[in-house]
Design an enzyme around this catalytic site. Structure first.
Site, PDB file in Angstrom:
ATOM      1  N   GLU A   1       0.885  -1.159   0.000  1.00  0.00           N
ATOM      2  CA  GLU A   1       0.000   0.000   0.000  1.00  0.00           C
ATOM      3  C   GLU A   1       0.922   1.208   0.000  1.00  0.00           C
ATOM      4  O   GLU A   1       1.556   1.508   1.011  1.00  0.00           O
ATOM      5  CB  GLU A   1      -0.878  -0.050   1.266  1.00  0.00           C
ATOM      6  CG  GLU A   1      -2.228   0.566   1.051  1.00  0.00           C
ATOM      7  CD  GLU A   1      -2.205   2.021   1.391  1.00  0.00           C
ATOM      8  OE1 GLU A   1      -1.865   2.816   0.487  1.00  0.00           O
ATOM      9  OE2 GLU A   1      -2.510   2.369   2.528  1.00  0.00           O
TER      10      GLU A   1
ATOM     11  N   CYS B   1      -1.963   8.882   2.929  1.00  0.00           N
ATOM     12  CA  CYS B   1      -1.814   8.524   1.507  1.00  0.00           C
ATOM     13  C   CYS B   1      -3.081   8.842   0.735  1.00  0.00           C
ATOM     14  O   CYS B   1      -3.030   9.057  -0.468  1.00  0.00           O
ATOM     15  CB  CYS B   1      -1.444   7.055   1.373  1.00  0.00           C
ATOM     16  SG  CYS B   1      -2.594   5.961   2.213  1.00  0.00           S
TER      17      CYS B   1
HETATM   18  O1  TXE Z   1       8.842   5.760   4.177  1.00  0.00           O
HETATM   19  P1  TXE Z   1       9.556   4.383   3.922  1.00  0.00           P
HETATM   20  P2  TXE Z   1       9.350   7.071   4.910  1.00  0.00           P
HETATM   21  C1  TXE Z   1       5.463   8.516   1.803  1.00  0.00           C
HETATM   22  C2  TXE Z   1       5.605  10.011   2.017  1.00  0.00           C
HETATM   23  C3  TXE Z   1       6.946  10.147   2.644  1.00  0.00           C
HETATM   24  C4  TXE Z   1       7.700   9.004   2.027  1.00  0.00           C
HETATM   25  C5  TXE Z   1       8.860   8.499   2.825  1.00  0.00           C
HETATM   26  O2  TXE Z   1       5.602  10.656   0.759  1.00  0.00           O
HETATM   27  O3  TXE Z   1       7.576  11.353   2.339  1.00  0.00           O
HETATM   28  O4  TXE Z   1       6.745   7.983   1.897  1.00  0.00           O
HETATM   29  O5  TXE Z   1       8.474   8.135   4.129  1.00  0.00           O
HETATM   30  C6  TXE Z   1      10.634   0.592   6.490  1.00  0.00           C
HETATM   31  N1  TXE Z   1      13.067  -2.860   3.602  1.00  0.00           N
HETATM   32  N2  TXE Z   1       4.678   7.850   2.817  1.00  0.00           N
HETATM   33  O6  TXE Z   1      10.770   7.373   4.674  1.00  0.00           O
HETATM   34  O7  TXE Z   1      11.013   4.508   3.769  1.00  0.00           O
HETATM   35  C7  TXE Z   1      10.738   1.804   7.385  1.00  0.00           C
HETATM   36  O8  TXE Z   1      11.566   1.527   8.488  1.00  0.00           O
HETATM   37  C8  TXE Z   1      12.016  -3.017   4.436  1.00  0.00           C
HETATM   38  C9  TXE Z   1       3.489   7.209   2.329  1.00  0.00           C
HETATM   39  O9  TXE Z   1       8.947   6.913   6.305  1.00  0.00           O
HETATM   40  O10 TXE Z   1       8.796   3.751   2.832  1.00  0.00           O
HETATM   41  C10 TXE Z   1       9.269   2.027   7.735  1.00  0.00           C
HETATM   42  O11 TXE Z   1       8.860   1.130   8.731  1.00  0.00           O
HETATM   43  N3  TXE Z   1      11.501  -1.995   5.144  1.00  0.00           N
HETATM   44  C11 TXE Z   1       2.949   6.222   3.307  1.00  0.00           C
HETATM   45  C12 TXE Z   1       8.550   1.676   6.435  1.00  0.00           C
HETATM   46  O12 TXE Z   1       9.468   0.861   5.725  1.00  0.00           O
HETATM   47  C13 TXE Z   1      12.037  -0.784   5.007  1.00  0.00           C
HETATM   48  C14 TXE Z   1       3.032   6.612   4.727  1.00  0.00           C
HETATM   49  C15 TXE Z   1       8.158   2.871   5.580  1.00  0.00           C
HETATM   50  O13 TXE Z   1       9.310   3.612   5.302  1.00  0.00           O
HETATM   51  C16 TXE Z   1      13.152  -0.564   4.162  1.00  0.00           C
HETATM   52  C17 TXE Z   1       4.304   7.213   5.078  1.00  0.00           C
HETATM   53  C18 TXE Z   1      13.658  -1.663   3.439  1.00  0.00           C
HETATM   54  N4  TXE Z   1      14.680  -1.545   2.589  1.00  0.00           N
HETATM   55  C19 TXE Z   1       5.055   7.831   4.111  1.00  0.00           C
HETATM   56  N5  TXE Z   1      13.481   0.744   4.225  1.00  0.00           N
HETATM   57  C20 TXE Z   1       1.563   5.708   2.960  1.00  0.00           C
HETATM   58  N6  TXE Z   1       1.474   4.880   1.916  1.00  0.00           N
HETATM   59  O14 TXE Z   1       0.591   5.999   3.644  1.00  0.00           O
HETATM   60  C21 TXE Z   1      12.625   1.329   5.091  1.00  0.00           C
HETATM   61  N7  TXE Z   1      11.764   0.406   5.570  1.00  0.00           N
END
Ligand code: TXE
Length: 519
Positions: free
Chosen positions: A260, A294
């Site tokens: 998602e 989102c």
């Molecule tokens: O997300 P990440 P971030 C969007 C929003 C924001 C951007 C980045 O635009 O600016 O995403 O946010 C884990 N393997 N959304 O940096 O990196 C991480 O520890 C496995 C949309 O927070 O995607 C966290 O638990 N896991 C969103 C989770 O992934 C990994 C809501 C999300 O982190 C990983 C929030 C890896 N390699 C931000 N790297 C929505 N869809 O609602 C990181 N993580």
């Protein structure tokens, strides 16, 4: 690093104060310091698990899984019902924990909790019928005399990787169908907001949930990677870039993976809409959780004839809002950002828009509260601008005038994202017709966002917004492996297709095929 025990993670133990630091989670010697985004105060310390720590947690969950599955649907539902009631009774602590780590409004935290409770209620009611063996009808000649049934089995250990914006519902809430299906679950909440998820897992045990059925692996991206390497299926909510990395890693292991991801949800406002209501809806859902959702409205297309009036109404609404540090019920309307670096992204999008000719009608700068950005309305925007193409994830409402419905639909679809969209019109039938032209997973007419709070509805993105999804009966199917069991009822008779082959029987069979399929 030791595995996290669900028993030694009470909130009191984790909430510590140290006011001299800045506002993001940092890892120090195997410990993650969780900070309040607005004050920088350390509000908790949790283990930053390495691969060995994650493997140990998953091993515990694996050992617990047969016992949990053995409770049966009714036994599992009973535990989750008790969990739901305890979450409500202890809501003060849960809301406090959510607000402490995210700085979000009381109302946003309350909605997050309410969604979790509703999701729990839903899955305990519907899981039984959804998990029951399903007879499958076959019609072809080759199915003659055979009875088939589909059974649903848990994958084993399910991994849930969650984001920082709605940490409870998007980790524990999404874990519930997997739990009801008989999986055990290891959640990996965002390193920015792990505390409420840990508290919820504690409450699961306090409510009588068996140990090691719902565990929490705290840490950053490295911890998430290790989780994907260990579990039997994974659900991820977060950014598109990380979603792609998770899918690639899951692909290496060929484990099921649902994603998602982000959104750039358009709102289309037609000239026949109730403009006051549409303006209020766009403001409420554009600034939901400060725009950090989102499914928040991220861009608005308004028919030219009513553009000026609509913009006036939106600006009037936005100017009346109170930005301030989050507190109790109804204290302010918009708080600071949950993840302070997000302010830089918001600022960069507004700057880029202004440099390309957009006008800021209100807001357009950082707020007086730490890590905040003023609710902002932009006009004269177009699709060369980042604020119309990339996920801003902040309190910015860019509004663009369009000639007609066709132009609105073309621009709404001109996006790498396809999560949700809304259409605002006085004619619901027209709204439904436009909905069918939009390349997104959900369209709401004269509403937005709230569809995501309804567990009965499947929610999944098109294009870069995701794969699979959450919600609705599909989520339960996703939480299971399927097995088809086929039984031949005419045992004792040789089958039409068995060896040895004879010219006469083959010709008879051919004639039969001709009668059935050749007409
Ligand atoms: O997300 P990440 P971030 C969007 C929003 C924001 C951007 C980045 O635009 O600016 O995403 O946010 C884990 N393997 N959304 O940096 O990196 C991480 O520890 C496995 C949309 O927070 O995607 C966290 O638990 N896991 C969103 C989770 O992934 C990994 C809501 C999300 O982190 C990983 C929030 C890896 N390699 C931000 N790297 C929505 N869809 O609602 C990181 N993580």
């Amino acid at each position: 690093m030791d595995a996290v025990s669900t028993k030694d993670t009470t909130t009191e133990a984790r909430l510590t104060a140290s006011p001299d630091l800045t506002g993001v989670a940092t890892s120090v010697g195997g410990t993650l310091l969780v900070r309040a985004p607005d004050t920088g105060e350390v509000v908790g310390e949790v283990p930053d698990l390495d691969a060995a720590g994650v493997a140990a947690l998953v091993a515990r969950a694996r050992t617990a899984q047969p016992g949990w599955a053995g409770l049966g649907v009714d036994g599992r539902a009973e535990v989750i019902e008790r969990f739901r009631r305890l979450l409500w009774r202890r809501r003060g602590e849960v809301l406090h924990s959510m607000q402490a780590e995210s700085g979000k409004l009381y109302e946003d935290a309350l909605r997050d909790l309410a969604m979790l409770l509703d999701v729990a209620h839903y899955w305990t009611r519907v899981a039984g019928p959804l998990l029951a063996d399903e007879p499958l009808r076959t019609r072809g000649l080759m199915g003659f005399g055979r009875r088939s049934v589909r059974t649903f089995e848990p994958h084993g250990v399910f991994g849930m990787i969650g984001p920082w914006n709605l940490p409870v519902v998007l980790s524990i809430g999404d874990a519930l169908p997997a739990l009801m299906a008989g999986n055990t679950v290891v959640c990996k909440p965002s390193e920015v907001t792990p505390l409420a998820t840990l508290l919820a897992a504690d409450l699961f045990v306090a409510a009588g949930g068996p140990p090691d059925v719902l565990l929490v692996a705290t840490g950053g991206g490295r911890t998430g990677e290790a989780l994907v390497d260990q579990v039997d299926a994974v659900h991820f909510t977060g950014s598109v870039a990380t979603g792609r990395a998770v899918a690639a890693r899951a692909g290496q292991r060929l484990i099921p993976c649902s994603l998602e991801l982000g959104g750039k949800d358009p709102a289309i406002v037609l000239a026949d809409a109730d403009l006051k209501r549409a303006a209020r809806g766009v403001v409420s859902y554009g600034l939901l959780v400060g725009g950090q959702a989102c499914i928040a409205v991220e861009r608005v297309y308004v028919q030219r004839d009513v553009h000026e009036r609509f913009v006036e109404l939106v600006v009037e609404q936005v100017r009346s809002l109170r930005l301030g540090p989050a507190g109790g019920p109804g204290v302010v309307d918009v708080a600071g950002m949950i993840h302070p670096p997000q302010v830089d992204i918001v600022e960069a999008h507004v700057r880029d828009a202004v440099e390309r000719g957009a006008r800021v009608l209100t807001g357009g700068r950082r707020g007086s509260v730490e890590a905040s950005y003023e609710p902002t309305v932009l006009t004269d925007v177009d699709h060369t601008m980042r604020c119309m193409r990339e996920e801003t994830f902040g309190p910015v409402i860019p509004i663009m005038a369009v000639r007609d419905v066709d132009e609105a639909v073309r621009l709404a679809n001109d996006s790498e994202y396809g999560l949700a969209a809304s259409v605002w019109t006085g004619d619901p039938a027209r709204g439904r017709a436009i909905a069918r032209r939009l390349q997104v997973g959900t369209v709401t007419v004269n509403d937005a966002v709230m569809h995501a709070a309804l567990p009965e509805l499947p929610m999944g993105g098109w294009k870069a917004s995701g794969l699979g999804g959450r919600g609705g009966p599909d989520a339960m199917r996703w939480a299971c492996r399927q097995r088809v069991v086929q039984v031949l009822r005419l045992a004792g008779h040789p089958d039409l297709y068995w060896l040895p082959y004879r010219p006469r029987s083959t010709r008879n069979l051919e004639r039969l095929f001709g009668l059935l399929y050749g007409r």
